[in-house]
Motif scaffolding. Structure first.
Motif, short mmCIF file in Angstrom:
data_model
loop_
_atom_site.label_atom_id
_atom_site.label_comp_id
_atom_site.label_asym_id
_atom_site.label_seq_id
_atom_site.Cartn_x
_atom_site.Cartn_y
_atom_site.Cartn_z
N LEU A 102 0.82 -1.21 0.00
CA LEU A 102 0.00 0.00 0.00
C LEU A 102 0.85 1.25 0.00
O LEU A 102 1.99 1.25 0.48
N ASP A 103 0.29 2.31 -0.52
CA ASP A 103 0.88 3.64 -0.37
C ASP A 103 0.41 4.17 0.97
O ASP A 103 -0.79 4.31 1.22
N ALA A 104 1.36 4.47 1.87
CA ALA A 104 1.00 4.87 3.23
C ALA A 104 0.25 6.20 3.28
O ALA A 104 -0.53 6.43 4.20
N VAL A 105 0.47 7.06 2.29
CA VAL A 105 -0.19 8.37 2.30
C VAL A 105 -1.63 8.27 1.80
O VAL A 105 -2.54 8.86 2.38
N THR A 106 -1.85 7.53 0.72
CA THR A 106 -3.18 7.47 0.11
C THR A 106 -3.97 6.21 0.45
O THR A 106 -5.19 6.18 0.30
N GLY A 107 -3.28 5.16 0.91
CA GLY A 107 -3.94 3.90 1.18
C GLY A 107 -4.20 3.06 -0.07
O GLY A 107 -4.75 1.97 0.01
N ARG A 108 -3.80 3.58 -1.22
CA ARG A 108 -4.03 2.86 -2.47
C ARG A 108 -3.07 1.68 -2.62
O ARG A 108 -1.97 1.70 -2.10
N VAL A 109 -3.52 0.69 -3.37
CA VAL A 109 -2.70 -0.47 -3.65
C VAL A 109 -1.67 -0.12 -4.72
O VAL A 109 -2.03 0.28 -5.83
N ILE A 110 -0.39 -0.24 -4.37
CA ILE A 110 0.69 0.02 -5.33
C ILE A 110 0.90 -1.21 -6.20
O ILE A 110 1.18 -1.10 -7.39
N GLY A 111 0.78 -2.36 -5.61
CA GLY A 111 0.96 -3.61 -6.34
C GLY A 111 0.51 -4.77 -5.49
O GLY A 111 0.35 -4.64 -4.28
N GLN A 112 0.28 -5.92 -6.13
CA GLN A 112 -0.17 -7.07 -5.36
C GLN A 112 0.19 -8.38 -6.04
O GLN A 112 0.44 -8.44 -7.24
N VAL A 113 0.26 -9.41 -5.20
CA VAL A 113 0.47 -10.78 -5.65
C VAL A 113 -0.80 -11.54 -5.28
O VAL A 113 -1.22 -11.53 -4.11
N THR A 114 -1.44 -12.15 -6.24
CA THR A 114 -2.73 -12.77 -6.00
C THR A 114 -2.62 -14.03 -5.15
O THR A 114 -1.56 -14.66 -5.06
N ALA A 115 -3.74 -14.39 -4.56
CA ALA A 115 -3.77 -15.57 -3.68
C ALA A 115 -3.40 -16.84 -4.44
O ALA A 115 -2.77 -17.74 -3.88
N SER A 116 -3.76 -16.91 -5.71
CA SER A 116 -3.46 -18.12 -6.49
C SER A 116 -1.97 -18.30 -6.73
O SER A 116 -1.51 -19.40 -7.03
N ASP A 117 -1.20 -17.21 -6.61
CA ASP A 117 0.24 -17.28 -6.82
C ASP A 117 1.02 -17.60 -5.55
O ASP A 117 2.23 -17.87 -5.60
N VAL A 118 0.34 -17.55 -4.42
CA VAL A 118 1.03 -17.82 -3.15
C VAL A 118 1.35 -19.32 -3.08
O VAL A 118 0.45 -20.15 -3.22
N PRO A 119 2.63 -19.68 -2.89
CA PRO A 119 2.99 -21.11 -2.82
C PRO A 119 2.39 -21.77 -1.59
O PRO A 119 1.83 -21.10 -0.72
N GLY A 120 2.55 -23.09 -1.50
CA GLY A 120 1.99 -23.86 -0.39
C GLY A 120 2.48 -23.41 0.96
O GLY A 120 2.38 -22.26 1.31
N SER A 121 3.06 -24.29 1.74
CA SER A 121 3.50 -23.97 3.09
C SER A 121 5.03 -24.03 3.18
O SER A 121 5.70 -24.37 2.21
N GLY A 122 5.53 -23.70 4.35
CA GLY A 122 6.97 -23.84 4.60
C GLY A 122 7.81 -22.68 4.13
O GLY A 122 9.02 -22.80 4.03
N TRP A 123 7.20 -21.53 3.88
CA TRP A 123 7.96 -20.37 3.43
C TRP A 123 7.91 -19.26 4.47
O TRP A 123 7.04 -19.22 5.33
N TRP A 124 8.87 -18.35 4.32
CA TRP A 124 8.91 -17.13 5.12
C TRP A 124 9.03 -15.95 4.17
O TRP A 124 9.72 -16.05 3.16
N LEU A 125 8.38 -14.86 4.50
CA LEU A 125 8.44 -13.69 3.62
C LEU A 125 9.84 -13.10 3.61
O LEU A 125 10.55 -13.08 4.63
N ALA A 126 10.24 -12.57 2.45
CA ALA A 126 11.53 -11.91 2.31
C ALA A 126 11.36 -10.75 1.33
O ALA A 126 10.78 -10.93 0.26
N PHE A 127 11.85 -9.59 1.72
CA PHE A 127 11.75 -8.40 0.87
C PHE A 127 13.15 -7.84 0.59
O PHE A 127 13.99 -7.82 1.50
N PRO A 128 13.40 -7.34 -0.62
CA PRO A 128 14.68 -6.70 -0.91
C PRO A 128 14.75 -5.29 -0.33
O PRO A 128 13.79 -4.81 0.29
N ASP A 129 15.87 -4.62 -0.55
CA ASP A 129 16.08 -3.29 0.01
C ASP A 129 14.96 -2.32 -0.36
O ASP A 129 14.48 -1.55 0.48
#
Length: 447
Positions: free
Chosen positions: A309-336
């Motif tokens: 989300l954009d913290a100022v406007t609350g709008r969605v900047i981008g998203q990954v759909t639920a169908s693309d989320v892999p099964g289990s056993g993962w942890w989130l990781a974000f780049p710089d």
């Protein structure tokens, strides 16, 4: 400031040692940096008046308040510390560091009580020398906080006569008080925004000098009825706005889930800017006021995809759909830059997506920051309630192999935050790191 979420998010999901840094543009430049490995920081860090203060755990399980120079990390002084009445889900309380009107620094922290009915003693010390300035007996409290040029603290929190007091940092003089339990979420030189923890929780604005109420906004007005703060909360500032997050809480008797989500109000008048009900904040990720990443949850408790989300406007900047989320056993990781969303699988190949377009990207070419430890242990604190965790540390991973990136690397601003050009963070051993890379002031993951 952050509360129960600091630590539950992790449960769910002297001598100066100067460390050479690598791994990011900022770290590879000739910016002043230091690493103090002579502490075991277990709280957030507070910085002002040229010093940084933190609550550290000693080998015997006792706590101490440690002050170090912001420019070089050299230890200045340390005194025994304690917590009295703080709830384990809130994490270990940090000292408050305030710069007085004369430009002098004051560190305010809880010392163990010597005797009598009081559980602790609030002690103010000169930031650079540690010389005591004043004391105030304490029965129970969530801990002191800086509120602009003053010190704020909710006291008697375990009693029906709980109240918040506003104190002059140089003398400890009581300036004004407010009944009930409050927490500082933002403060400037003349205004303080408080979260009032009550049956109908509110965000309220007060004139700092007099305690005059300027505006109030019930959180139910933003997110709907059924608010229960027991699940935790987090706030961050985005420009002229305060962005708040209330986490869900399942009532053990009724099994009903409380109202939750993100919302934004104007600091100036409390007007609601936007609201995102029924979304949960993910971890690790940025402060609600800077780079928030969330997942929607439907009425049946099913999770959707991920949205930045954009913290100022609350709008969605981008998203990954639920169908693309892999099964289990993962942890989130974000780049710089948090422009990718990685699903880290330890010691195996993960998956990654461009968070703006939602399209997959080759994991073998991606790196991401995730929690160093996924099964943290409670701190072995002596004389405190069990269940406290230290603030989390994050490490950089190669998503192609699921292994840590070798060598010292510098966490990104969305995690560390930045205050007047300085970024501060703890490593997984409790050591304190600092980098003066002149990044604009932004809140970090912990507010």
């Amino acid at each position: 400031m952050l509360r129960p979420l600091w630590t539950t998010s992790v449960a769910l999901a002297g001598t100066l040692a100067v460390a050479s840094c690598s791994g990011s543009d900022a770290a590879t430049s000739a910016f002043p940096a230091w690493h103090n490995s002579q502490v075991n920081a277990v709280s957030r860090m507070a910085a002002a008046a040229g010093i940084v203060a933190v609550t550290s755990m000693k080998p015997d399980g006792t706590l101490e308040t440690v002050a170090a120079g912001l420019a070089d990390g050299k230890r200045l002084w340390a005194h025994p510390a304690t917590m009295a009445g703080r709830l384990p889900g809130m994490g270990v309380s940090a000292p408050a560091v305030v710069e007085t009107s004369r430009g002098e620094g004051v560190v305010v922290a809880l010392d163990p009580a010597k005797k009598g009915q009081w559980k602790a003693t609030l002690v103010a010390r000169d930031a650079h020398t540690g010389v005591q300035k004043w004391t105030r007996p304490v029965h129970s409290t969530f801990g002191p906080q800086r509120c602009g040029p003053y010190v704020c603290m909710s006291e008697h929190t375990a009693l029906s006569k709980a109240r918040m007091v506003v104190l002059e940092p140089a003398t400890g003089k009581l300036l004004w008080k407010l009944p009930g339990i409050s927490e500082v979420e933002w403060a400037g030189q003349g205004r303080v925004l408080l979260l009032r923890l009550a049956a109908n929780p509110m965000v309220e604005s007060y004139e700092l000098k007099t305690g005059k109420l300027q505006w109030q906004q019930p959180i139910e007005q933003a997110l709907g009825p059924g608010i229960d703060m027991s699940g935790g909360w987090a706030f961050g500032v985005a420009g002229e706005n305060l962005v708040g997050y209330v986490a869900p809480y399942t009532n053990p008797q009724t099994k009903k889930i409380s109202t939750f989500g993100l919302f934004s109000v104007k600091i100036g008048d409390g007007t609601i800017n936007w609201m995102r009900p029924s979304v949960v904040r993910v971890y690790p990720s940025g402060s609600p006021g800077f780079a928030p990443v969330v997942r929607p949850v439907d009425r049946q408790g099913a999770y959707g995809g991920f949205a930045r989300l954009d913290a100022v406007t609350g709008r969605v900047i981008g998203q990954v759909t639920a169908s693309d989320v892999p099964g289990s056993g993962w942890w989130l990781a974000f780049p710089d830059r948090m422009d990718k969303l990685g699903f880290l699988k330890h010691n195996a190949t993960g998956t990654a997506f461009d968070i703006v377009s939602g399209k997959p990207v080759p994991a073998k070419e991606e790196r991401g920051w995730s929690f160093c430890v996924t099964d943290p242990k409670p701190l072995p604190l002596r004389g405190q309630a069990p269940g406290f965790y230290s603030t989390a540390a994050i490490c950089e991973y190669d998503l192609g192999t699921g292994k840590r990136v070798a060598g010292a690397t510098t966490p990104p601003p969305w995690f560390t935050g930045s205050q007047e050009g300085w970024r501060l963070w703890r490593d997984e051993k409790g050591g304190i790191h600092a980098l003066n890379d002149h990044v604009a002031t932004v809140p970090g993951m912990y507010g």
